[in-house]
Write a protein that holds these residues in place. Structure first.
Motif, PDB file in Angstrom:
ATOM      1  N   TYR A 275      -8.318 -10.501  -3.495  1.00  0.00           N
ATOM      2  CA  TYR A 275      -8.417 -10.002  -2.125  1.00  0.00           C
ATOM      3  C   TYR A 275      -7.401 -10.664  -1.205  1.00  0.00           C
ATOM      4  N   GLU A 276      -7.182 -11.944  -1.422  1.00  0.00           N
ATOM      5  CA  GLU A 276      -6.213 -12.660  -0.599  1.00  0.00           C
ATOM      6  C   GLU A 276      -4.789 -12.267  -0.965  1.00  0.00           C
ATOM      7  N   LEU A 277      -4.554 -12.064  -2.238  1.00  0.00           N
ATOM      8  CA  LEU A 277      -3.220 -11.680  -2.689  1.00  0.00           C
ATOM      9  C   LEU A 277      -2.809 -10.341  -2.093  1.00  0.00           C
ATOM     10  N   MET A 278      -3.788  -9.511  -1.850  1.00  0.00           N
ATOM     11  CA  MET A 278      -3.500  -8.227  -1.222  1.00  0.00           C
ATOM     12  C   MET A 278      -2.883  -8.447   0.150  1.00  0.00           C
ATOM     13  N   GLU A 279      -3.433  -9.396   0.885  1.00  0.00           N
ATOM     14  CA  GLU A 279      -2.903  -9.686   2.217  1.00  0.00           C
ATOM     15  C   GLU A 279      -1.506 -10.275   2.116  1.00  0.00           C
ATOM     16  N   ARG A 280      -1.312 -11.155   1.155  1.00  0.00           N
ATOM     17  CA  ARG A 280      -0.010 -11.778   0.943  1.00  0.00           C
ATOM     18  C   ARG A 280       1.066 -10.734   0.675  1.00  0.00           C
ATOM     19  N   ALA A 281       0.754  -9.865  -0.249  1.00  0.00           N
ATOM     20  CA  ALA A 281       1.737  -8.875  -0.670  1.00  0.00           C
ATOM     21  C   ALA A 281       2.120  -7.958   0.490  1.00  0.00           C
ATOM     22  N   ALA A 282       1.187  -7.798   1.421  1.00  0.00           N
ATOM     23  CA  ALA A 282       1.461  -6.933   2.565  1.00  0.00           C
ATOM     24  C   ALA A 282       2.633  -7.471   3.370  1.00  0.00           C
ATOM     25  N   LYS A 283       2.780  -8.790   3.386  1.00  0.00           N
ATOM     26  CA  LYS A 283       3.876  -9.400   4.145  1.00  0.00           C
ATOM     27  C   LYS A 283       5.220  -9.178   3.469  1.00  0.00           C
ATOM     28  N   PHE A 284       5.183  -8.531   2.354  1.00  0.00           N
ATOM     29  CA  PHE A 284       6.396  -8.359   1.573  1.00  0.00           C
ATOM     30  C   PHE A 284       7.096  -7.063   1.881  1.00  0.00           C
ATOM     31  N   GLY A 285       6.321  -6.044   2.075  1.00  0.00           N
ATOM     32  CA  GLY A 285       6.926  -4.749   2.232  1.00  0.00           C
ATOM     33  C   GLY A 285       6.003  -3.717   1.610  1.00  0.00           C
TER      34      GLY A 285
END
Lengths: 148, 148
Positions: free
Chosen positions: B49-59
Motif C-alpha cells: 500500500y505504501e509502495l503505491m504512494e511511492r510509485a505515484a511520485k514517479f510518474g
DNA sequence: AGTACATATATGTAGGATGCATATACAATG
DNA sequence: CATTGTATATGCATCCTACATATATGTACT
C-alpha cells in the motif's frame, strides 16, 4: 563471407554477460517497433525486409520477421500506414508501405509522450545513483519505515 | 477534503488532450514496476500500500493495486524480494517487503540496460527532429527508395 | 536442368505483462 | 453499527511479442 544476410543474423541471440539468470531483464518500451517504423517511413517509402535492416541500426539487433510483418499489417488496419504491391523489381513481390496523415499524427503524439517518459527515467537514475528520496517522513503517525 | 486516499485516486484516469483517437499510444516501458519497487526497497523496507504512494511520485499516476500486489508476489517467487507479515501496527496486517542480494543484482543489471536504452531514445529523437538517415544508398542495385 | 541461397511475406501458437473488476478483512470514527 | 480508510489478493480478458514454421520467387552456379 563477412557479408551476412538477415536470415543468418536472426538466428543468433546474445544472452549477455550475466548468464541466463537475467534473461529478459531489459529496459524496453512497449510497442517500440511502431514508432521506429513510422519514423523510417516518414522520409522514405519502404517494405518489410528493408525495414528490418533499418531497425537493426537502432538497437534492435535482430528483429523477429514474424513480429515485424504482423506489426505492419496491424498498423495498416489502424490506418497509420498504407501499402501497395510492387512487382516491377526483380525478386519476390514487395509490399511497399507509406505513412499516412494519421501515421504522422501518431508519430508526433508518441514523440511527445516519449519526452515525458524520459523524465521518468532521469528521475529513476537520480535516485539510483544518488541518495534515497529526500521528502521522507512528512507524517509522524506513519513513521514506520525501518532504516536499513 | 483535499486529502485524497489511494482508493479515490485509482478511480480516475485521464484520457489526455487528444481525444480517444490516441488512447494507449504512449511510450511506456515494459516491466517498469519491478525496478521501481526494487529501488524503493533498496533504501527502505516497505509494503504494498505504501509502495503505491511511492510509485505515484514517479510518474505512475495511479498504479493498479492488483498489478502491484501480483508483481510483488511474483518478485518474491523469483527471489529478488522477501516478505514477512507485520501485525504490530494498527490496522490490517501488512506484508513487509525487503530487497535481497539477488534483487540488488537485478536492479544493477536493469539500470545498465536502461543506459543502453536511453541511447536508443536519443537516436530516435535525433532522427525525429533532424534530417533523415544520412547513410542511405550504399548499394546502387537496390536503389528503389522513392523520395517523398 | 537442378540445387542452393538470398529475398520476401505471412500465420499458428504460446507465454508473459497488464488493466479492470471484484472480493475479502481489519480498524477507527461518528 | 454503518461508513470510510487501510491493506492484500484473485479472475478474466487483452495486448505484445518470441519462436517455429510455411510458402514463394529470383539468381548464381555447376
Amino acid at each position: 563471407m563477412e557479408e551476412r544476410s538477415m536470415n543468418d543474423e536472426r538466428r543468433e541471440r546474445g544472452s549477455g554477460p550475466w548468464g541466463k539468470e537475467f534473461r529478459g531483464v531489459e529496459a524496453r518500451p512497449r510497442n517500440w517497433l511502431v514508432p521506429v517504423i513510422l519514423l523510417s517511413l516518414r522520409d522514405w517509402n519502404s517494405y518489410g525486409y528493408e525495414l528490418m535492416e533499418r531497425a537493426a541500426k537502432f538497437g534492435f539487433e535482430a528483429i523477429n520477421p514474424g513480429t515485424l510483418y504482423r506489426t505492419l499489417r496491424q498498423m495498416e488496419k489502424e490506418g497509420i500506414v498504407k501499402s501497395t504491391w510492387e512487382t516491377s523489381k526483380g525478386g519476390p513481390a514487395r509490399r511497399m508501405y507509406s505513412i499516412t496523415d494519421a501515421g504522422r499524427a501518431y508519430l508526433d503524439f508518441w514523440a511527445k509522450s516519449l519526452e515525458q517518459y524520459q523524465q521518468m527515467m532521469d528521475t529513476f537514475f537520480r535516485m539510483y545513483t544518488g541518495r534515497p528520496m529526500r521528502d521522507e517522513p512528512e507524517d509522524e503517525e506513519r513513521g514506520n519505515k525501518e532504516r536499513r
